[in-house]
Scaffold this active site. Structure first.
Site, short mmCIF file in Angstrom:
data_model
loop_
_atom_site.label_atom_id
_atom_site.label_comp_id
_atom_site.label_asym_id
_atom_site.label_seq_id
_atom_site.Cartn_x
_atom_site.Cartn_y
_atom_site.Cartn_z
N GLY A 21 -9.56 9.72 0.55
CA GLY A 21 -10.84 9.99 1.43
C GLY A 21 -10.77 10.03 3.06
N PHE A 22 -11.29 8.98 3.62
CA PHE A 22 -11.18 8.99 5.15
C PHE A 22 -10.27 7.93 5.29
CE2 PHE A 22 -13.19 4.96 4.72
CZ PHE A 22 -13.87 4.88 3.63
N VAL A 25 -3.20 5.21 3.94
CA VAL A 25 -2.38 3.71 3.82
C VAL A 25 -0.99 3.84 3.90
CG1 VAL A 25 -2.31 1.80 2.25
CG2 VAL A 25 -4.32 3.08 2.16
N ASP A 133 -16.85 0.03 -8.08
CA ASP A 133 -15.94 1.25 -8.18
C ASP A 133 -14.60 0.69 -8.50
OD1 ASP A 133 -14.22 3.67 -5.72
OD2 ASP A 133 -14.80 3.85 -7.71
N LYS A 135 -12.10 0.82 -11.23
CA LYS A 135 -11.11 1.95 -11.85
C LYS A 135 -9.57 1.63 -11.74
CE LYS A 135 -11.45 4.90 -7.96
NZ LYS A 135 -11.79 6.16 -7.19
N ASN A 138 -7.78 1.13 -8.47
CA ASN A 138 -8.02 0.15 -7.73
C ASN A 138 -7.28 -1.15 -8.38
OD1 ASN A 138 -9.33 1.88 -5.76
ND2 ASN A 138 -11.16 1.62 -6.52
C1 LIG Z 1 -7.25 6.07 -3.94
N1 LIG Z 1 -7.80 5.37 -2.85
C2 LIG Z 1 -8.83 5.60 -2.41
C3 LIG Z 1 -6.76 5.06 -1.69
C4 LIG Z 1 -5.33 4.62 -2.19
C5 LIG Z 1 -4.41 4.38 -1.23
C6 LIG Z 1 -2.89 3.88 -1.49
C7 LIG Z 1 -3.16 2.81 -2.29
N2 LIG Z 1 -1.85 2.08 -2.66
C8 LIG Z 1 -1.37 2.74 -3.73
O1 LIG Z 1 -1.78 3.64 -4.30
N3 LIG Z 1 0.02 2.31 -4.07
C9 LIG Z 1 0.83 3.18 -5.23
C10 LIG Z 1 0.75 1.57 -3.22
C11 LIG Z 1 0.12 0.71 -2.59
C12 LIG Z 1 0.83 -0.60 -2.28
N4 LIG Z 1 0.09 -1.43 -1.62
C13 LIG Z 1 -1.23 -1.71 -1.34
C14 LIG Z 1 -1.82 -2.44 -0.70
C15 LIG Z 1 -3.37 -2.53 -0.38
C16 LIG Z 1 -4.00 -1.11 -0.73
C17 LIG Z 1 -5.44 -0.95 -0.35
C18 LIG Z 1 -5.67 0.30 -0.19
C19 LIG Z 1 -7.02 0.50 0.26
CL1 LIG Z 1 -7.68 2.08 0.29
C20 LIG Z 1 -8.09 -0.51 0.19
O2 LIG Z 1 -9.47 -0.37 0.63
C21 LIG Z 1 -7.49 -1.68 0.08
CL2 LIG Z 1 -8.57 -3.27 0.39
C22 LIG Z 1 -6.09 -1.86 0.02
N5 LIG Z 1 -3.32 0.03 -1.25
C23 LIG Z 1 -2.08 -0.21 -1.60
C24 LIG Z 1 -1.13 0.92 -2.33
C25 LIG Z 1 -4.16 2.41 -3.36
C26 LIG Z 1 -5.55 3.07 -2.87
#
Ligand SMILES: CN(C)C[C@H]1CC[C@H](N2C(=O)N(C)Cc3cnc4ccc(-c5cc(Cl)c(O)c(Cl)c5)nc4c32)CC1
Length: 334
Positions: A21-22, A25, A133, A135, A138
């Protein structure tokens, strides 16, 4: 690599670990401690009217202090961007951990992870929040395979408590409860239970209870509440999943009943519980490490920490050193 002035000297940005989305990371290093963090970067222009969601998520993450909810260390706001410095989950997504070959977990391993999800959601609900949300994307893992719930951009804290009705339709249809996709008034706590039922089913079966390429077929399946029960499911697993995937939210198991359910407690000494870690615990080793570096007295550092809004660099340094200590590592600071 585009340089963000706001992060200069505080964090070294590394690769992008995801975007949705917006937000983008990125993996980064907290310079003072050398610890890895995830930085969620949002630019205000593309946020548009989603801006309030950022405030909501920041407020939620500042309040939610739980071992299975991703920790917010620091928030940096500039004219053009928001930066949320968050606990890094090097174990990636829980469902990637299941792996393609196995594609499902044993009942025992599912229980280990599912208890952690239940503990986080029970804690969330106890503070009047609903995630809305829940899933697989998350649900992440840290380096010790501890489960971490993320992405509270959709979480709601209805002004008059968790059992007041919500209306906004949000989250992904595949995990959405019938009342939510029907656009009815719903309770956040009840839709979270349904989504956890979908998660548990996916852990135990390796595929989703309701799935279809066409959205209307998907909706029809969800509203029917009918799904396959593969032969490998124990009767106890089937009973729990049925209790969570009840079409009528009033017949659905509650989070309290879930914490004590026989499937949840099997093999464990106690029901699922959670600790109200609402405020900082003072740690003298961490404070003396920090005072050795910045030259301030430990008592002054602590006073400033307690008085701060808990999202500045000092807080991030304190929390990251505390994490290192809890992991039994030396409290070095570069
Ligand atoms: C599909 N989503 C809308 C976004 C996606 C972005 C990468 C993220 N991620 C991953 O997908 N890995 C596979 C690696 C990874 C490693 N550490 C992370 C630590 C925190 C977060 C995190 C991301 C978002 Cl958008 C948050 O609001 C919070 Cl509170 C925490 N994402 C991490 C993260 C997972 C979510």
């Amino acid at each position: 690599m585009v340089r963000y002035i706001a992060l200069k000297g505080l964090y070294d940005l590394e690769k992008t670990i995801g975007s949705g989305g917006f937000a983008k990371v990125k993996l980064a290093t907290h310079i003072a401690t050398g610890e890895k963090v995830a930085i969620k970067i949002m630019d205000k222009i593309s946020l548009g009217d989603d801006l309030p969601r950022v405030k909501l998520e920041v407020q939620a993450l500042k309040t939610l202090l739980h071992q299975h909810i991703c920790r917010l260390y620091q928030v940096i706001e500039t004219d053009s961007h928001y930066f949320m410095v968050i606990e890094y989950c090097s174990g990636g997504e829980l469902f990637d951990h299941i792996g393609i070959e196995k594609n499902r977990l044993s009942e025992t391993e599912s229980r280990k992870f599912f208890r952690q999800i239940v503990s986080a959601v029970a804690y969330l609900h106890s503070l009047g929040y609903a995630h809305r949300d829940l899933k697989p994307e998350n649900v992440l893992l840290d380096r010790e395979e501890n489960l971490k719930l993320i992405d509270f951009g959709l979480c709601a804290k209805p002004k008059n408590g968790i059992d007041s009705h919500l209306q906004t339709s949000c989250g992904s249809p595949t995990y959405a409860a019938p009342e939510l996709i029907l656009g009815k008034k719903y309770l956040g706590s009840e839709v979270d239970i349904w989504s956890m039922g979908v998660l548990l089913y996916a852990l135990l079966c390796g595929f989703l209870p309701f799935d279809d390429n066409s959205i209307e077929n998907l909706y029809r399946k969800i509203l029917s509440g009918k799904y396959d029960e593969p032969s490998w499911l124990s009767s106890s697993s089937k009973r729990l999943i049925r209790a969570m995937l009840q079409i009528d939210p009033k017949k659905r198991i509650t989070i309290q009943e879930l914490c004590n359910h026989p499937w949840i407690t099997a093999g464990f000494l106690n029901p699922v519980s959670f600790v109200h870690k609402t405020n900082f615990e003072k740690d003298d080793d961490v404070l003396s490490t920090m005072s050795a570096i910045c030259g301030e007295h430990a008592s002054d550092i602590w006073r400033k920490l307690v008085k701060s809004d808990r999202t500045d660099y000092r807080t991030a340094t304190y929390l990251l050193l505390l994490d290192r200590k809890l992991r039994g590592l030396s409290l070095r600071i570069s």
